[in-house]
Design an enzyme around this catalytic site. Structure first.
Site, short mmCIF file in Angstrom:
data_model
loop_
_atom_site.label_atom_id
_atom_site.label_comp_id
_atom_site.label_asym_id
_atom_site.label_seq_id
_atom_site.Cartn_x
_atom_site.Cartn_y
_atom_site.Cartn_z
N LYS A 125 -76.75 33.70 18.58
CA LYS A 125 -76.87 34.32 17.49
C LYS A 125 -76.02 33.20 16.45
O LYS A 125 -75.39 32.48 16.86
CB LYS A 125 -75.87 35.42 17.36
CG LYS A 125 -76.12 36.59 16.23
CD LYS A 125 -77.20 37.55 16.53
CE LYS A 125 -77.71 38.32 15.30
NZ LYS A 125 -78.70 39.26 15.56
N ASP A 167 -81.00 38.57 10.07
CA ASP A 167 -80.25 39.59 10.41
C ASP A 167 -79.56 40.00 9.29
O ASP A 167 -80.29 39.83 8.09
CB ASP A 167 -78.99 39.14 11.42
CG ASP A 167 -78.31 40.17 12.13
OD1 ASP A 167 -78.77 40.99 12.97
OD2 ASP A 167 -77.12 40.64 11.55
P1 NDP Z 1 -79.78 44.30 5.79
O1 NDP Z 1 -79.17 43.03 5.35
O2 NDP Z 1 -81.36 44.25 5.52
O3 NDP Z 1 -79.44 45.45 5.57
C1 NDP Z 1 -77.97 46.02 5.86
C2 NDP Z 1 -77.66 47.40 5.28
O4 NDP Z 1 -76.62 47.77 6.14
C3 NDP Z 1 -77.43 47.28 3.88
O5 NDP Z 1 -77.58 48.67 3.46
C4 NDP Z 1 -75.77 47.26 3.94
O6 NDP Z 1 -75.33 47.60 2.61
C5 NDP Z 1 -75.26 48.02 5.18
N1 NDP Z 1 -74.34 47.12 5.58
C6 NDP Z 1 -74.19 46.02 6.01
N2 NDP Z 1 -72.78 45.77 6.40
C7 NDP Z 1 -72.04 46.87 6.04
C8 NDP Z 1 -70.92 47.24 6.27
N3 NDP Z 1 -70.01 46.16 6.51
N4 NDP Z 1 -70.31 48.39 5.77
C9 NDP Z 1 -71.42 49.37 5.39
N5 NDP Z 1 -72.50 48.85 5.09
C10 NDP Z 1 -73.06 47.87 5.49
O7 NDP Z 1 -79.75 44.20 7.57
P2 NDP Z 1 -80.79 44.52 8.58
O8 NDP Z 1 -81.26 46.05 8.26
O9 NDP Z 1 -81.60 43.31 9.14
O10 NDP Z 1 -79.49 44.80 9.61
C11 NDP Z 1 -78.93 46.03 9.85
C12 NDP Z 1 -78.60 46.50 11.47
O11 NDP Z 1 -79.40 46.06 12.45
C13 NDP Z 1 -77.63 45.09 11.85
O12 NDP Z 1 -76.53 45.59 12.72
C14 NDP Z 1 -78.46 44.06 12.46
O13 NDP Z 1 -77.51 43.29 13.32
C15 NDP Z 1 -79.01 45.00 13.21
N6 NDP Z 1 -80.65 44.65 13.71
C16 NDP Z 1 -81.36 44.09 12.71
C17 NDP Z 1 -82.74 43.28 13.31
C18 NDP Z 1 -83.55 42.94 12.21
O14 NDP Z 1 -84.64 42.43 12.65
N7 NDP Z 1 -83.41 42.80 10.98
C19 NDP Z 1 -82.95 43.30 14.60
C20 NDP Z 1 -81.97 44.08 15.49
C21 NDP Z 1 -80.89 44.55 15.12
P3 NDP Z 1 -74.86 46.48 1.56
O15 NDP Z 1 -76.09 46.13 0.74
O16 NDP Z 1 -73.92 47.27 0.64
O17 NDP Z 1 -74.21 45.42 2.14
#
Ligand code: NDP
Length: 449
Positions: A125, A167
Site C-alpha cells: 500500500k 484508493d
Molecule cells: P474515494 O476517494 O472515491 O471516496 C471516499 C469517500 O469516503 C468519499 O465520499 C469521502 O468523503 C469519504 N471519506 C474518506 N475519508 C473519510 C473520513 N476520514 N471521514 C469521513 N468520510 C471520509 O475512495 P474509495 O471509494 O475508492 O474508497 C473508499 C473505501 O474503500 C476506502 O476504505 C478504501 O480503502 C476502500 N477500498 C477501495 C477500493 C477501490 O477500488 N477504490 C478497493 C478496496 C477498498 P470526502 O469526499 O468528504 O472526503
C-alpha cells in the site's frame, strides 16, 4: 495463545503510535489461533514474526508548486509488505489523515485480501498526506508528477515487482497523471499502475469492481440465509468510487439504497437513489463536478444530516464504504436493534473491533473488508493479465470473472470458518484462508523473506 500474544507485544513495541496497524494485526493474529494450533509448522518457521514485518518501507519527500507559486511539501509512502505469492499490489491513498500507521494497516490487510482472490499478488500500500480536495487539476497533476518521480525508483520491474493502484483520493485522473510520468521517465508503456483509463490499457469494469464485488459478496451471504437482494433496504456510507458502484449493483439486483455520505454529513432518501435522474445526478456530481453530497439533498428535497453517519437509519444491509473505524460500538448496536441482517465492508476496516463483536454475537452476517472489497484488486489483477496479453476482455467477460472470484472468496472464507470451528464467522474464515496460502509459500521459499 502465548505465541500470538508475544508477537503482538513485539508489534506494539516496535511500531509505537501506529494504532490502526495495531488494530489490524490484533484482529488477524487472534483469528488465526485455531489454525496455528492445528499447524505447528507456522510457529516453528516464525511465520507470524515475519508476516507482521514489512519486507520494505519507503518514505519520501514530495515537493510541488501550487497555483499561487508557493512551494508545498507532502510526505509519500510505499510499504511493500509481502511478495511471497506475487508482485506487490495495493493502492495509493491521498488523504490528509495518511501517516505510516494507516499505510501499514492497509498494506497488512492487502496481503490476505490479495491471497483470497486466488490471483498471484503480494500485498502493498502507499500514498500521501496530500489532499486533492479543493486543488485545481493542474495542482493535482504537479503533485502526482512529483510523487511518481520518486515512487518509480522503488517499483522495480513494475508488473513483476510492484504495481500500485488507486484508493481514497486516487481515481482515474490521478492514475493518468502518474502513468504519464512513468512513461516519460521509463520510455515504456508497460502498465505499471492499474485503474488506468480504457484508452491507455485500463480494464472494463475496473471502476465498478469494488462496489459490484461487495454486492456480489452480499448476495452470497444472503443465499446462506435463504434470501436475496430483492426489496432489501441498504444504507451506504461514502459517496466515492466504492459507494457509487455499490448503489448501481444493488439497484440492478432489485434492492434500494437510501443513504450516502461524505466527510461533512449524510443524505437520507427513503425512496432510494434510483436509476434515472437521481443516479445520473449523483454520478455527475461526484465524478465530473467533484461536488459535496449535500447537493443531492438540495436537488431532490431530501434530508441532509450534517456531521452524521447513516447508521441510525433502519436497513436490512449496511455497506460502510468510506473509511476506517466509521462504525463504532453504539452504531453497531443501533444497526442490530433496527433489524439489520448483514454488514458488508466496502471500505477497509470500517468497523471497530467492538462493533464486529456485536455483529457476530447478534448473528448478523458480517463480511470483513478483506473479503468483501477484494473485487477491486481482483479486477486490477485481471487488468495486469490483459496488459501482459495485449488483449482487452469484454465487459461481460470481466464481470463474469469478478463474480466468479467473489463467489470463490465467499466459499473459501465460509469453508475455512467451518473447518476451524467458527461456523459463519467470515472474519476467522477470511483471515485463515488468506493466511494459509501466503504462509505456506513463505515456508517453501526459505528463510529469505
Ligand atoms: P474515494 O476517494 O472515491 O471516496 C471516499 C469517500 O469516503 C468519499 O465520499 C469521502 O468523503 C469519504 N471519506 C474518506 N475519508 C473519510 C473520513 N476520514 N471521514 C469521513 N468520510 C471520509 O475512495 P474509495 O471509494 O475508492 O474508497 C473508499 C473505501 O474503500 C476506502 O476504505 C478504501 O480503502 C476502500 N477500498 C477501495 C477500493 C477501490 O477500488 N477504490 C478497493 C478496496 C477498498 P470526502 O469526499 O468528504 O472526503
Amino acid at each position: 495463545m502465548d505465541y500470538v500474544d508475544q508477537v503482538y507485544e513485539k508489534v506494539l513495541a516496535k511500531n509505537p503510535g501506529q494504532k490502526e496497524f495495531h488494530q489490524a494485526v490484533k484482529e488477524v493474529l487472534e483469528s488465526l489461533i485455531p489454525c496455528l494450533e492445528k499447524h505447528p509448522k507456522f510457529k516453528e518457521n516464525a511465520i507470524l514474526e515475519r508476516i507482521v514485518e514489512p519486507e520494505r518501507q519507503v518514505i519520501f519527500r514530495v515537493p510541488w508548486m501550487d497555483d499561487s507559486g508557493k512551494i508545498r511539501v507532502n510526505r509519500g509512502f510505499r510499504i511493500q509488505f509481502n511478495s511471497a505469492i506475487g508482485p506487490y499490489k495495493g493502492g495509493l491513498r491521498f488523504h490528509p489523515s495518511v501517516y505510516i500507521g494507516i499505510i501499514k494497516f492497509l498494506g497488512f490487510e492487502q496481503i490476505f485480501k490479495n491471497s483470497l482472490t486466488g490471483l498471484p499478488m503480494g500485498g502493498a500500500k502507499g500514498g500521501s498526506d496530500f489532499d486533492p480536495k479543493g486543488k485545481s487539476d493542474v495542482e493535482v497533476m504537479r503533485f502526482c508528477q512529483s510523487f511518481m518521480m520518486e515512487l518509480q525508483r522503488h517499483l522495480g520491474y513494475a508488473v513483476y515487482t510492484d504495481c500500485p493502484a488507486g484508493d481514497i483520493g486516487v481515481g482515474g485522473r490521478e492514475i493518468g497523471y502518474m502513468m504519464g510520468t512513468w512513461k516519460k521517465i521509463k520510455n515504456s508503456s508497460e502498465g505499471v499502475l492499474t485503474g488506468k483509463d480504457l484508452e491507455f490499457g485500463g480494464s472494463l469494469i475496473r471502476p465498478e469492481a469494488t462496489g459490484y464485488g461487495a454486492t456480489y459478496f452480499a448476495v452470497e451471504m444472503l443465499k446462506v440465509r435463504g434470501q436475496d437482494m430483492k426489496g432489501k433496504v441498504c444504507t451506504v456510507s461514502g459517496s466515492g468510487n466504492v459507494a457509487q458502484y455499490t448503489v448501481e449493483k444493488v439497484n440492478q439486483l432489485g434492492g434500494k439504497v437510501v443513504t450516502l455520505s461524505d466527510s461533512n454529513g449524510s443524505i437520507y432518501d427513503p425512496d432510494g437513489i434510483t436509476f434515472g435522474k437521481k443516479f445520473d445526478f449523483f454520478l455527475e456530481l461526484k465524478q465530473v463536478r467533484r461536488g459535496r453530497i449535500k447537493e443531492y439533498a438540495e436537488e431532490f428535497g431530501v434530508e441532509y444530516r450534517p456531521n452524521k453517519l447513516p447508521w441510525d437509519i433502519k436497513c436490512d444491509i449496511a455497506f460502510p464504504s468510506a473509511t476506517q473505524n466509521e462504525i463504532e460500538k453504539a452504531d453497531a448496536q443501533t444497526l442490530v436493534d433496527n433489524g439489520c441482517i448483514a454488514v458488508v465492508e466496502g471500505a477497509n476496516m470500517p468497523s471497530t473491533p467492538e462493533a464486529v463483536d456485536i455483529f457476530i454475537d447478534a448473528g448478523v452476517s458480517f463480511a470483513p473488508g478483506k473479503a468483501a472489497n477484494a473485487g477491486g484488486v481482483a479486477v486490477s489483477g485481471l487488468e495486469m493479465s490483459q496488459n501482459s496479453m495485449r488483449l482487452s476482455w469484454t465487459r461481460e467477460e470481466v464481470d463474469n470473472r469478478l463474480k466468479g472470484i467473489m463467489e470463490h472468496i465467499h466459499k473459501a472464507a465460509y469453508e475455512a470458518a467451518e473447518k476451524y470451528g467458527k461456523p459463519k464467522n467470515y472474519v476467522v474464515g477470511a483471515n485463515i484462508a488468506g493466511f494459509l496460502k501466503v504462509a505456506n509459500a513463505m515456508i517453501a521459499l526459505g528463510v529469505i523473506g
